[in-house]
Design a protein around this motif. Structure first.
Motif, PDB file in Angstrom:
ATOM      1  N   LEU A  64      42.578 -15.052 -65.762  1.00 13.40           N
ATOM      2  CA  LEU A  64      43.689 -14.110 -65.745  1.00 13.40           C
ATOM      3  C   LEU A  64      44.495 -14.251 -67.024  1.00 13.40           C
ATOM      4  O   LEU A  64      44.770 -15.365 -67.480  1.00 13.40           O
ATOM      5  CB  LEU A  64      44.580 -14.363 -64.530  1.00 13.40           C
ATOM      6  CG  LEU A  64      45.821 -13.463 -64.393  1.00 13.40           C
ATOM      7  CD1 LEU A  64      46.023 -13.042 -62.939  1.00 13.40           C
ATOM      8  CD2 LEU A  64      47.083 -14.148 -64.920  1.00 13.40           C
ATOM      9  N   GLU A  65      44.867 -13.123 -67.604  1.00 14.95           N
ATOM     10  CA  GLU A  65      45.763 -13.117 -68.761  1.00 14.95           C
ATOM     11  C   GLU A  65      47.040 -12.389 -68.393  1.00 14.95           C
ATOM     12  O   GLU A  65      46.997 -11.300 -67.806  1.00 14.95           O
ATOM     13  CB  GLU A  65      45.098 -12.429 -69.952  1.00 14.95           C
ATOM     14  CG  GLU A  65      43.977 -13.252 -70.559  1.00 14.95           C
ATOM     15  CD  GLU A  65      43.782 -12.958 -72.040  1.00 14.95           C
ATOM     16  OE1 GLU A  65      44.731 -13.184 -72.819  1.00 14.95           O
ATOM     17  OE2 GLU A  65      42.701 -12.489 -72.382  1.00 14.95           O
ATOM     18  N   ARG A  66      48.157 -13.024 -68.727  1.00 19.68           N
ATOM     19  CA  ARG A  66      49.477 -12.415 -68.497  1.00 19.68           C
ATOM     20  C   ARG A  66      50.205 -12.389 -69.838  1.00 19.68           C
ATOM     21  O   ARG A  66      50.484 -13.450 -70.413  1.00 19.68           O
ATOM     22  CB  ARG A  66      50.261 -13.215 -67.464  1.00 19.68           C
ATOM     23  CG  ARG A  66      51.614 -12.603 -67.124  1.00 19.68           C
ATOM     24  CD  ARG A  66      52.331 -13.413 -66.064  1.00 19.68           C
ATOM     25  NE  ARG A  66      53.680 -12.901 -65.855  1.00 19.68           N
ATOM     26  CZ  ARG A  66      54.008 -11.964 -64.970  1.00 19.68           C
ATOM     27  NH1 ARG A  66      53.076 -11.428 -64.209  1.00 19.68           N
ATOM     28  NH2 ARG A  66      55.260 -11.558 -64.854  1.00 19.68           N
ATOM     29  N   PRO A  67      50.510 -11.217 -70.351  1.00 20.97           N
ATOM     30  CA  PRO A  67      51.145 -11.128 -71.666  1.00 20.97           C
ATOM     31  C   PRO A  67      52.509 -11.808 -71.684  1.00 20.97           C
ATOM     32  O   PRO A  67      53.202 -11.891 -70.669  1.00 20.97           O
ATOM     33  CB  PRO A  67      51.288  -9.617 -71.886  1.00 20.97           C
ATOM     34  CG  PRO A  67      50.332  -8.983 -70.935  1.00 20.97           C
ATOM     35  CD  PRO A  67      50.256  -9.900 -69.760  1.00 20.97           C
ATOM     36  N   GLY A  68      52.871 -12.298 -72.846  1.00 24.94           N
ATOM     37  CA  GLY A  68      54.171 -12.923 -73.040  1.00 24.94           C
ATOM     38  C   GLY A  68      54.450 -13.054 -74.521  1.00 24.94           C
ATOM     39  O   GLY A  68      53.698 -12.541 -75.350  1.00 24.94           O
ATOM     40  N   GLY A  69      55.480 -13.767 -74.843  1.00 22.38           N
ATOM     41  CA  GLY A  69      55.838 -13.937 -76.240  1.00 22.38           C
ATOM     42  C   GLY A  69      55.605 -15.351 -76.713  1.00 22.38           C
ATOM     43  O   GLY A  69      55.240 -16.237 -75.940  1.00 22.38           O
ATOM     44  N   LEU A  75      46.584 -22.495 -68.265  1.00 20.51           N
ATOM     45  CA  LEU A  75      46.760 -23.187 -66.986  1.00 20.51           C
ATOM     46  C   LEU A  75      45.392 -23.363 -66.341  1.00 20.51           C
ATOM     47  O   LEU A  75      44.666 -22.387 -66.150  1.00 20.51           O
ATOM     48  CB  LEU A  75      47.671 -22.375 -66.065  1.00 20.51           C
ATOM     49  CG  LEU A  75      49.075 -22.057 -66.617  1.00 20.51           C
ATOM     50  CD1 LEU A  75      49.782 -21.069 -65.721  1.00 20.51           C
ATOM     51  CD2 LEU A  75      49.886 -23.332 -66.734  1.00 20.51           C
ATOM     52  N   LEU A  76      45.068 -24.608 -65.981  1.00 18.98           N
ATOM     53  CA  LEU A  76      43.734 -24.927 -65.468  1.00 18.98           C
ATOM     54  C   LEU A  76      43.788 -25.433 -64.034  1.00 18.98           C
ATOM     55  O   LEU A  76      44.617 -26.280 -63.686  1.00 18.98           O
ATOM     56  CB  LEU A  76      43.093 -26.031 -66.318  1.00 18.98           C
ATOM     57  CG  LEU A  76      42.527 -25.686 -67.686  1.00 18.98           C
ATOM     58  CD1 LEU A  76      41.880 -26.934 -68.300  1.00 18.98           C
ATOM     59  CD2 LEU A  76      41.511 -24.568 -67.592  1.00 18.98           C
ATOM     60  N   LEU A 111      46.381 -25.521 -57.366  1.00 19.39           N
ATOM     61  CA  LEU A 111      45.968 -24.184 -57.784  1.00 19.39           C
ATOM     62  C   LEU A 111      46.989 -23.141 -57.321  1.00 19.39           C
ATOM     63  O   LEU A 111      47.363 -22.240 -58.093  1.00 19.39           O
ATOM     64  CB  LEU A 111      44.581 -23.875 -57.229  1.00 19.39           C
ATOM     65  CG  LEU A 111      43.908 -22.595 -57.720  1.00 19.39           C
ATOM     66  CD1 LEU A 111      42.394 -22.713 -57.641  1.00 19.39           C
ATOM     67  CD2 LEU A 111      44.355 -21.368 -56.925  1.00 19.39           C
ATOM     68  N   LEU A 112      47.461 -23.278 -56.089  1.00 15.37           N
ATOM     69  CA  LEU A 112      48.437 -22.305 -55.597  1.00 15.37           C
ATOM     70  C   LEU A 112      49.801 -22.474 -56.255  1.00 15.37           C
ATOM     71  O   LEU A 112      50.621 -21.542 -56.227  1.00 15.37           O
ATOM     72  CB  LEU A 112      48.561 -22.389 -54.074  1.00 15.37           C
ATOM     73  CG  LEU A 112      47.356 -21.883 -53.281  1.00 15.37           C
ATOM     74  CD1 LEU A 112      47.714 -21.714 -51.810  1.00 15.37           C
ATOM     75  CD2 LEU A 112      46.818 -20.568 -53.832  1.00 15.37           C
ATOM     76  N   LEU A 134      42.697 -20.184 -65.803  1.00 14.67           N
ATOM     77  CA  LEU A 134      41.284 -20.332 -65.464  1.00 14.67           C
ATOM     78  C   LEU A 134      41.162 -21.056 -64.131  1.00 14.67           C
ATOM     79  O   LEU A 134      41.696 -22.167 -63.964  1.00 14.67           O
ATOM     80  CB  LEU A 134      40.535 -21.126 -66.534  1.00 14.67           C
ATOM     81  CG  LEU A 134      40.174 -20.406 -67.828  1.00 14.67           C
ATOM     82  CD1 LEU A 134      39.423 -21.363 -68.762  1.00 14.67           C
ATOM     83  CD2 LEU A 134      39.336 -19.165 -67.563  1.00 14.67           C
ATOM     84  N   LEU A 135      40.458 -20.432 -63.186  1.00 11.50           N
ATOM     85  CA  LEU A 135      40.182 -21.029 -61.880  1.00 11.50           C
ATOM     86  C   LEU A 135      38.671 -21.203 -61.785  1.00 11.50           C
ATOM     87  O   LEU A 135      37.921 -20.224 -61.801  1.00 11.50           O
ATOM     88  CB  LEU A 135      40.691 -20.117 -60.762  1.00 11.50           C
ATOM     89  CG  LEU A 135      42.149 -19.650 -60.902  1.00 11.50           C
ATOM     90  CD1 LEU A 135      42.522 -18.719 -59.750  1.00 11.50           C
ATOM     91  CD2 LEU A 135      43.105 -20.832 -60.968  1.00 11.50           C
ATOM     92  N   THR A 136      38.217 -22.454 -61.675  1.00 12.87           N
ATOM     93  CA  THR A 136      36.794 -22.746 -61.844  1.00 12.87           C
ATOM     94  C   THR A 136      36.162 -23.317 -60.578  1.00 12.87           C
ATOM     95  O   THR A 136      36.840 -23.929 -59.753  1.00 12.87           O
ATOM     96  CB  THR A 136      36.587 -23.725 -63.015  1.00 12.87           C
ATOM     97  OG1 THR A 136      37.253 -24.965 -62.717  1.00 12.87           O
ATOM     98  CG2 THR A 136      37.157 -23.139 -64.307  1.00 12.87           C
TER      99      THR A 136
END
Length: 369
Positions: A64-69, A75-76, A111-112, A134-136
């Motif tokens: 997942l990608e969440r835009p930011g500055g 986050l793993l 993870l949660l 990334l959730l693996t």
């Protein structure tokens, strides 16, 4: 919006969601169950960023990608567990402040934390850095499919936060041992044990010699440990064993020690005439040296939240070993407080969830600049 109050207010919802997640048993390599869990996760993470699902032979990787500055933070977390299906008589049990279940501590609870930190950012509108999650599905078996994805993501990141559990005293993890897994295979020659044992070459006996040699490489003062914890061999008590093998676990704090053991194992030679050796495997997680700067930042945030955080060193490996080895600042152990990973008494402490989840959210926000 007060961060700690947000997570206190949502503790019941977090636990309800965690129960549903834990009840989805996810042993490594169980592709059907892993896919079902990935579906469950996908439905919850999709509203919080751009979600991509990567199908692999070990199960789906969710990215997942969440835009930011400002800077970019990775986050793993992993969603596979070591527990076989049916190993727990009860998949969810609450006793006082403790919540028990397969993977609740390692590491579905952590993870949660990511999910709820993202929800906090969404609800609060707090500015934050660009985030990648990334959730693996394969961490518990060495991340054979996830590793290249993790390393590619880490190379794009300015910092990596790993949601594995904290130390037994609640500390964050700034160092982990490197991990190696080797298989020593011995080929001998079968013969009748009662009639003509002299015509055989006993692979089990040869393997015993090799295990003794490998154990001599252990150096407890240096923290280097050797574990021949899985051994197989032979076919029947009246047949000289034609084949035997041992799976060897190696742990070391430094690359130098890991390299010393690796070279010695690969240089093993047979003791018995006619025996033949094969050595497979190697160091699959380099030693991790985490970021002291990230730790100090987290410790200061934790103090405001009522947490006393120590810098911990542990023998177990994680995906943070890969990212730290690339030189990317990495901090591990940001999941919920609890105990007994990989045991049927695995649990988290519910009352400590809000402060620990708030720590993650505030740490992420602090990395904007």
């Amino acid at each position: 919006m007060d961060t700690l109050e947000y997570f206190k207010a949502h503790l019941s919802a977090y636990l309800e969601e965690l129960e549903a997640f834990v009840r989805l048993e996810t042993p490594s390599r169980d592709l059907e169950r892993l896919a079902r869990a990935a579906d469950w996760l996908e439905a919850r993470f999709a509203p919080l960023g751009r979600l991509e699902r990567l199908e692999t032979p070990m199960g789906p990787i969710l990215r997942l990608e969440r835009p930011g500055g400002g800077r970019r933070v990775l986050l793993l977390a992993h969603y596979d567990t070591v527990h076989p299906v049916g190993a727990w008589p009860e998949l969810w049990r609450v006793e006082g402040d403790r919540v028990y279940g397969p993977g609740v501590y390692d590491m579905k609870g952590g993870l949660l934390f990511i999910l709820w930190a993202l929800r906090y950012l969404e609800a609060s509108g707090a500015p934050h850095p660009a985030l990648e999650v990334l959730l693996t599905p394969d961490e518990e078996i060495g991340s054979p499919e996830s590793r290249p994805v993790i390393e590619a993501s880490a190379r794009r990141a300015d910092a990596v936060l790993v949601l594995e559990a904290p130390t037994g005293t609640g500390g964050l993890k700034v160092a982990r041992k490197g991990v190696g897994i080797y298989t020593i295979r011995v080929h001998g020659k079968a013969a009748h044990q009662g009639v003509e044992p002299e015509k055989g070459v006993n692979a089990v006996v040869e393997l015993a010699h090799q295990i003794t040699r490998v154990m001599a490489l252990q150096d407890l003062e240096q923290g280097t440990t050797i574990g021949p914890n899985l051994v197989r061999g032979g076919t029947a008590s009246n047949v000289v064993a034609e084949y035997a093998e041992a799976v060897i676990d190696v742990r070391a704090w430094t690359e130098e020690e890991a390299g010393r053991v690796d070279r010695a194992i690969r240089a093993l030679e047979p003791v018995l005439p006619g025996a033949r050796l094969e050595v497979a495997g190697g160091i699959n997680r380099p030693p991790m040296q985490g970021s002291r700067a990230l730790f100090e930042r987290a410790r200061a945030i934790g103090a405001r939240l009522g947490l006393v955080l120590e810098a911990g060193r542990v023998g177990g490996g994680s995906d943070g070993n890969f990212t730290a080895a690339l030189g990317v600042p990495t901090l591990d152990g940001l999941g919920p407080f609890g105990a007994d990973a990989h045991q049927r008494t695995e649990h988290i402490v519910a009352s400590q969830v809000p402060a620990r989840n708030a720590l993650l959210a505030e740490l992420v926000v602090s990395l904007l600049d």
